[in-house]
Design a protein around this motif. Structure first.
Motif, PDB file in Angstrom:
ATOM      1  N   LEU A  61    -126.813  15.959 -13.181  1.00 20.16           N
ATOM      2  CA  LEU A  61    -127.006  14.897 -12.196  1.00 20.16           C
ATOM      3  C   LEU A  61    -126.311  13.553 -12.329  1.00 20.16           C
ATOM      4  CD1 LEU A  61    -130.537  16.257 -10.642  1.00 20.16           C
ATOM      5  CD2 LEU A  61    -128.202  16.959 -10.201  1.00 20.16           C
ATOM      6  N   SER A  62    -126.647  12.949 -13.418  1.00 18.73           N
ATOM      7  CA  SER A  62    -125.896  11.600 -13.502  1.00 18.73           C
ATOM      8  C   SER A  62    -124.617  11.865 -13.637  1.00 18.73           C
ATOM      9  CB  SER A  62    -126.529  10.924 -14.963  1.00 18.73           C
ATOM     10  OG  SER A  62    -127.950  10.972 -14.824  1.00 18.73           O
ATOM     11  N   SER A  63    -123.984  12.760 -14.316  1.00 15.46           N
ATOM     12  CA  SER A  63    -122.504  13.092 -14.117  1.00 15.46           C
ATOM     13  C   SER A  63    -121.912  13.102 -13.052  1.00 15.46           C
ATOM     14  CB  SER A  63    -121.879  14.136 -15.328  1.00 15.46           C
ATOM     15  OG  SER A  63    -122.368  13.926 -16.479  1.00 15.46           O
ATOM     16  N   MET A  64    -122.567  14.126 -12.255  1.00 18.82           N
ATOM     17  CA  MET A  64    -122.302  14.105 -10.801  1.00 18.82           C
ATOM     18  C   MET A  64    -121.993  12.753  -9.915  1.00 18.82           C
ATOM     19  SD  MET A  64    -123.844  17.855  -9.853  1.00 18.82           S
ATOM     20  CE  MET A  64    -123.379  19.277 -10.593  1.00 18.82           C
ATOM     21  N   GLY A  65    -123.415  12.344 -10.099  1.00 17.02           N
ATOM     22  CA  GLY A  65    -123.260  10.884  -9.196  1.00 17.02           C
ATOM     23  C   GLY A  65    -122.301   9.853  -9.810  1.00 17.02           C
ATOM     24  N   ALA A  66    -122.142  10.080 -11.164  1.00 14.38           N
ATOM     25  CA  ALA A  66    -121.050   8.862 -11.521  1.00 14.38           C
ATOM     26  C   ALA A  66    -119.566   9.109 -11.030  1.00 14.38           C
ATOM     27  CB  ALA A  66    -121.111   9.093 -12.837  1.00 14.38           C
ATOM     28  N   TYR A  67    -119.459  10.554 -10.837  1.00 17.95           N
ATOM     29  CA  TYR A  67    -118.200  10.827 -10.362  1.00 17.95           C
ATOM     30  C   TYR A  67    -117.956  10.573  -9.100  1.00 17.95           C
ATOM     31  CZ  TYR A  67    -114.682  13.929  -8.336  1.00 17.95           C
ATOM     32  OH  TYR A  67    -113.640  14.356  -7.494  1.00 17.95           O
ATOM     33  N   LEU A  68    -118.960  10.998  -8.008  1.00 19.37           N
ATOM     34  CA  LEU A  68    -118.840  10.734  -6.719  1.00 19.37           C
ATOM     35  C   LEU A  68    -118.894   9.182  -6.405  1.00 19.37           C
ATOM     36  CD1 LEU A  68    -121.514  13.358  -5.566  1.00 19.37           C
ATOM     37  CD2 LEU A  68    -119.231  13.506  -5.205  1.00 19.37           C
ATOM     38  N   PHE A  69    -119.555   8.229  -7.217  1.00 16.65           N
ATOM     39  CA  PHE A  69    -119.596   7.046  -6.934  1.00 16.65           C
ATOM     40  C   PHE A  69    -117.937   6.528  -7.288  1.00 16.65           C
ATOM     41  CE2 PHE A  69    -119.903   2.467  -8.354  1.00 16.65           C
ATOM     42  CZ  PHE A  69    -120.476   2.033  -7.348  1.00 16.65           C
ATOM     43  N   ALA A  70    -117.631   6.917  -8.523  1.00 13.42           N
ATOM     44  CA  ALA A  70    -116.204   6.297  -9.120  1.00 13.42           C
ATOM     45  C   ALA A  70    -115.071   7.063  -8.264  1.00 13.42           C
ATOM     46  CB  ALA A  70    -115.835   6.851 -10.434  1.00 13.42           C
ATOM     47  N   ARG A  71    -115.020   8.291  -7.636  1.00 14.72           N
ATOM     48  CA  ARG A  71    -113.987   8.983  -6.973  1.00 14.72           C
ATOM     49  C   ARG A  71    -113.452   8.000  -5.915  1.00 14.72           C
ATOM     50  NH1 ARG A  71    -115.148  11.356  -2.359  1.00 14.72           N
ATOM     51  NH2 ARG A  71    -113.520  12.819  -2.117  1.00 14.72           N
ATOM     52  N   GLU A  72    -114.250   6.912  -5.356  1.00 10.57           N
ATOM     53  CA  GLU A  72    -113.602   6.220  -4.324  1.00 10.57           C
ATOM     54  C   GLU A  72    -112.808   5.089  -4.840  1.00 10.57           C
ATOM     55  OE1 GLU A  72    -117.098   5.187  -2.012  1.00 10.57           O
ATOM     56  OE2 GLU A  72    -117.638   7.273  -1.597  1.00 10.57           O
ATOM     57  N   ARG A  73    -112.633   4.985  -5.977  1.00 13.06           N
ATOM     58  CA  ARG A  73    -112.067   3.722  -6.416  1.00 13.06           C
ATOM     59  C   ARG A  73    -110.786   4.114  -6.968  1.00 13.06           C
ATOM     60  NH1 ARG A  73    -116.166  -0.509  -7.801  1.00 13.06           N
ATOM     61  NH2 ARG A  73    -117.750   0.286  -6.718  1.00 13.06           N
TER      62      ARG A  73
END
Length: 73
Positions: A61-73
């Motif tokens: 879940l942490s990896s998914m959240g990090a990806y979803l957060f970073a994908r916008e940059r």
């Protein structure tokens, strides 16, 4: 309101999430949640959920959240 990617993540046919029987219930850049029905495959020898299952859920879940957060940059 942030886009929810839960359905897309649940459609991935292979990997640890599928093998463990996890269902992603909410997945945005701010929060990722899941459900898991515990079965025999999750238990260690004494009938308790194996610690690796808990760690794997947290890491996933942490990896998914990090990806979803970073994908916008």
């Amino acid at each position: 309101m942030a886009e929810d990617f839960a359905q897309r993540l649940n459609e991935i046919p292979e990997g640890w999430v599928s093998a463990m029987g996890m269902t992603i219930t909410h997945a945005t850049r701010d929060e990722v949640r899941c459900e898991l029905t515990v079965g025999q495959q999750h238990l260690q020898g004494y009938g308790i959920v194996h610690g690796g299952v808990h760690c794997g859920i947290i890491e996933t879940l942490s990896s998914m959240g990090a990806y979803l957060f970073a994908r916008e940059r």
